[in-house]
Design an enzyme around this catalytic site. Structure first.
Site, mmCIF file in Angstrom:
data_model
loop_
_atom_site.group_PDB
_atom_site.id
_atom_site.type_symbol
_atom_site.label_atom_id
_atom_site.label_comp_id
_atom_site.label_asym_id
_atom_site.label_seq_id
_atom_site.Cartn_x
_atom_site.Cartn_y
_atom_site.Cartn_z
ATOM 1 N N ASN A 9 0.803 -1.178 0.044
ATOM 2 C CA ASN A 9 0.070 -0.165 -0.181
ATOM 3 C C ASN A 9 0.977 1.230 0.159
ATOM 4 O O ASN A 9 1.476 1.439 1.064
ATOM 5 C CB ASN A 9 -0.892 0.052 1.389
ATOM 6 C CG ASN A 9 -1.610 1.276 1.575
ATOM 7 O OD1 ASN A 9 -1.799 2.005 0.535
ATOM 8 N ND2 ASN A 9 -2.356 1.364 2.633
ATOM 9 N N LYS A 11 0.154 4.254 -0.144
ATOM 10 C CA LYS A 11 -0.510 5.541 0.584
ATOM 11 C C LYS A 11 -0.343 6.636 -0.403
ATOM 12 O O LYS A 11 -0.214 6.553 -1.700
ATOM 13 C CB LYS A 11 0.016 5.763 1.727
ATOM 14 C CG LYS A 11 -0.284 4.265 2.541
ATOM 15 C CD LYS A 11 0.096 4.459 4.182
ATOM 16 C CE LYS A 11 -0.088 3.231 4.745
ATOM 17 N NZ LYS A 11 -0.112 3.306 6.173
ATOM 18 N N HIS A 95 -9.455 1.173 4.903
ATOM 19 C CA HIS A 95 -8.021 1.372 5.676
ATOM 20 C C HIS A 95 -8.163 2.434 6.913
ATOM 21 O O HIS A 95 -9.108 2.922 6.908
ATOM 22 C CB HIS A 95 -6.980 2.016 4.924
ATOM 23 C CG HIS A 95 -5.493 1.739 5.289
ATOM 24 N ND1 HIS A 95 -4.993 2.750 6.131
ATOM 25 C CD2 HIS A 95 -4.728 0.826 5.206
ATOM 26 C CE1 HIS A 95 -4.096 2.496 6.602
ATOM 27 N NE2 HIS A 95 -3.359 1.475 5.958
ATOM 28 N N GLU A 97 -6.459 4.501 7.915
ATOM 29 C CA GLU A 97 -6.468 6.095 7.677
ATOM 30 C C GLU A 97 -7.777 6.472 7.138
ATOM 31 O O GLU A 97 -8.154 7.661 7.337
ATOM 32 C CB GLU A 97 -5.303 6.175 6.775
ATOM 33 C CG GLU A 97 -3.915 6.065 7.631
ATOM 34 C CD GLU A 97 -2.587 5.472 7.037
ATOM 35 O OE1 GLU A 97 -2.944 5.622 5.588
ATOM 36 O OE2 GLU A 97 -1.823 4.963 7.429
ATOM 37 N N GLU A 167 -4.869 -4.865 10.775
ATOM 38 C CA GLU A 167 -3.791 -3.813 10.997
ATOM 39 C C GLU A 167 -4.191 -3.004 12.119
ATOM 40 O O GLU A 167 -4.814 -2.046 12.150
ATOM 41 C CB GLU A 167 -3.788 -3.000 9.638
ATOM 42 C CG GLU A 167 -3.650 -3.712 8.462
ATOM 43 C CD GLU A 167 -3.124 -2.565 7.344
ATOM 44 O OE1 GLU A 167 -2.072 -2.637 6.771
ATOM 45 O OE2 GLU A 167 -3.746 -1.138 7.330
ATOM 46 N N GLY A 173 2.907 2.289 10.799
ATOM 47 C CA GLY A 173 4.031 3.615 10.646
ATOM 48 C C GLY A 173 4.816 3.735 11.648
ATOM 49 O O GLY A 173 5.458 4.861 11.769
ATOM 50 N N SER A 213 4.073 -1.767 10.110
ATOM 51 C CA SER A 213 5.376 -2.087 10.331
ATOM 52 C C SER A 213 5.959 -3.296 10.033
ATOM 53 O O SER A 213 6.862 -4.040 10.398
ATOM 54 C CB SER A 213 6.018 -1.642 11.742
ATOM 55 O OG SER A 213 5.741 -0.377 12.282
HETATM 56 P P1 13P Z 1 3.344 0.410 7.689
HETATM 57 O O1 13P Z 1 3.855 -0.777 7.097
HETATM 58 O O2 13P Z 1 4.069 1.831 7.013
HETATM 59 O O3 13P Z 1 3.296 0.404 8.938
HETATM 60 O O4 13P Z 1 1.960 0.796 6.802
HETATM 61 C C1 13P Z 1 1.039 -0.314 7.254
HETATM 62 C C2 13P Z 1 -0.263 0.016 6.384
HETATM 63 O O5 13P Z 1 -0.988 0.713 6.845
HETATM 64 C C3 13P Z 1 -0.363 -0.874 5.224
HETATM 65 O O6 13P Z 1 -1.856 -0.440 4.869
#
Ligand code: 13P
Length: 252
Positions: A9, A11, A95, A97, A167, A173, A213
């Site tokens: 992803n 983003k 997601h 976010e 997740e 992140g 992560s």
């Molecule tokens: P990270 O791998 O940067 O922690 O992000 C995970 C994520 O949100 C994947 O959709």
């Protein structure tokens, strides 16, 4: 029996040219690859170019979100048919976010999942608890609610086509990944939910990814867990070498 699935992803990162460059790099590594499904989800602006780049390789294309209507006056939104036209087979839905920054509800997630399936796309449904929810012992309650509402009115044959991504929000992140045991515990809860709601066969079929992560150094331990079928990778998917290593280490 369940085919591993590693998805990246991206983003809100990468220009069109940068996306093409990553696509070219990954295509070199995964011109053919049979041990896992590999999916990359660039930003909308780069989808059709990346689609052309990875064509005929083992890499598949996904989008990071979509709207549930086919077309119309919905300024700023993207429809399933537009995504398919751009070459997408997969789409990330719900997601954290989108849920926490943009206020996306379980009801919206449910509609988007339905429509994705109707268009023959594979939705990756994201669920996961926030840190304060985990600290208050509410992890399973949160997962149960997100699963129940997200998959509301789904028949078994629909539900098994959804890929679920666990997740935990506190691991996204942050560099703080869930331990393999924490991931397994949540994944088992999710699989048990599917068994309770449908049956053993559905539970055995549904694929559950871990996200938060994920790095080349921790993927193998996560994949070693019985109910972890893949990963949804954020930051580490933005670099050809680290994403390549993650895919390779996932199927060791
Ligand atoms: P990270 O791998 O940067 O922690 O992000 C995970 C994520 O949100 C994947 O959709």
């Amino acid at each position: 029996m369940r085919r591993p699935i590693i998805a990246g992803n991206w983003k809100m990162h990468k220009t069109v040219q940068e996306s093409i460059d990553i696509g070219v790099g990954l295509k070199r590594k995964f011109y053919t690859f049979s041990e896992a499904d590999i999916v990359i989800c660039p930003p909308f602006t780069a989808l059709s170019k990346v689609s052309a780049v990875i064509m005929d390789s083992a890499i598949m294309l996904g989008a990071q979100d979509m709207y549930w209507e086919s077309e119309g006056a919905f300024t700023g939104e993207i429809s399933p048919s537009m995504l398919k036209d751009a070459g997408c087979r997969y789409v990330i839905i719900g997601h954290s976010e989108r849920r926490h920054i943009f206020g996306e509800t379980d009801e919206a997630v449910n509609k988007k999942l339905k429509v994705a399936l109707k268009h023959g796309m594979v939705p990756i449904m994201c669920i996961g608890e926030k840190l304060e929810e985990r600290d208050h012992g509410m992890t399973f309650e949160v997962l149960e609610k997100q699963l129940g509402r997200g998959l509301k009115d789904f028949a078994k044959d629909e539900a098994v086509r959804v890929v679920i991504a666990y997740e935990p929000v506190w691991a996204i992140g942050t560099g703080r990944t869930a331990t393999p045991q924490q991931a397994q515990e949540a994944h088992k809860f999710i699989r048990d939910f599917i068994e309770r709601t449908y049956d053993k066969e559905a539970a055995a079929k549904i694929r559950i990814q871990y996200g938060g992560s994920v790095k080349p150094g921790n993927i193998a331990q996560l994949m070693a867990q019985e109910d972890v079928d893949g990963a949804l990778v954020g930051g580490a998917s933005l670099d050809v070498n680290s994403f390549t290593e993650i895919v390779q280490n996932a199927v060791l």
